[in-house]
Design a protein around this motif. Structure first.
Motif, PDB file in Angstrom:
ATOM      1  N   GLN A 183       0.889  -1.169  -0.123  1.00  0.00           N
ATOM      2  CA  GLN A 183      -0.066  -0.069   0.107  1.00  0.00           C
ATOM      3  C   GLN A 183       0.819   1.159  -0.105  1.00  0.00           C
ATOM      4  O   GLN A 183       0.462   2.235  -0.636  1.00  0.00           O
ATOM      5  CB  GLN A 183      -1.029   0.127   1.155  1.00  0.00           C
ATOM      6  N   GLN A 184       1.922   1.196   0.784  1.00  0.00           N
ATOM      7  CA  GLN A 184       2.899   2.678   0.925  1.00  0.00           C
ATOM      8  C   GLN A 184       3.411   2.727  -0.687  1.00  0.00           C
ATOM      9  O   GLN A 184       3.554   3.850  -0.984  1.00  0.00           O
ATOM     10  CB  GLN A 184       3.960   2.278   1.841  1.00  0.00           C
TER      11      GLN A 184
ATOM     12  N   ARG B 278       2.143   1.704  -3.429  1.00  0.00           N
ATOM     13  CA  ARG B 278       1.095   2.208  -4.198  1.00  0.00           C
ATOM     14  C   ARG B 278       0.523   3.600  -4.103  1.00  0.00           C
ATOM     15  O   ARG B 278       0.328   4.290  -5.099  1.00  0.00           O
ATOM     16  CB  ARG B 278      -0.189   1.291  -4.234  1.00  0.00           C
ATOM     17  N   ASP B 279       0.727   3.925  -2.933  1.00  0.00           N
ATOM     18  CA  ASP B 279       0.552   5.459  -2.451  1.00  0.00           C
ATOM     19  C   ASP B 279       1.509   6.427  -3.206  1.00  0.00           C
ATOM     20  O   ASP B 279       1.206   7.283  -3.720  1.00  0.00           O
ATOM     21  CB  ASP B 279       0.687   5.687  -1.135  1.00  0.00           C
ATOM     22  N   GLN B 280       2.600   5.915  -3.214  1.00  0.00           N
ATOM     23  CA  GLN B 280       3.781   6.674  -4.006  1.00  0.00           C
ATOM     24  C   GLN B 280       3.821   6.701  -5.463  1.00  0.00           C
ATOM     25  O   GLN B 280       4.232   7.478  -6.164  1.00  0.00           O
ATOM     26  CB  GLN B 280       5.120   6.237  -3.472  1.00  0.00           C
TER      27      GLN B 280
ATOM     28  N   PRO C 245       0.988   5.306  -7.987  1.00  0.00           N
ATOM     29  CA  PRO C 245      -0.235   4.675  -8.342  1.00  0.00           C
ATOM     30  C   PRO C 245      -0.271   3.662  -9.386  1.00  0.00           C
ATOM     31  O   PRO C 245      -1.201   2.914  -9.604  1.00  0.00           O
ATOM     32  CB  PRO C 245      -1.009   5.840  -8.501  1.00  0.00           C
TER      33      PRO C 245
END
Length: 75
Positions: free
Chosen positions: A8-9, A11-13, A15
């Motif tokens: 998730q981290q 993907r946050d950085q 996308p």
């Protein structure tokens, strides 16, 4: 931090990153085959170039006794 949180981290950085976390027990043939099936299905479903660009392994054990896996091998 668990693998899902790390995914998730990332993907946050990033996308547009195509990534997935898989868990595998290398002492179990059943787990290895499950990983192979899951990885192949993920590659097929993700519709991206068929390659692994990053593979992170994290394993460790300090065994002081003889232990047999479910496949009959010394762990």
């Amino acid at each position: 931090m668990c693998a899902k949180q790390t995914v998730q981290q990332i993907r946050d950085q990033q996308p547009d990153a195509h990534l997935e976390a898989f868990q595998i027990d290398l002492s179990s043939y059943k787990s290895i085959k499950k990983f192979e099936t899951s990885l192949n299905q993920w590659i097929k479903d993700s519709n991206v170039e068929h390659s692994i660009q990053l593979l992170v392994n994290n394993a460790g054990i300090l065994a002081k006794s003889y232990r047999i896996t479910e496949d009959g091998l010394d762990e």
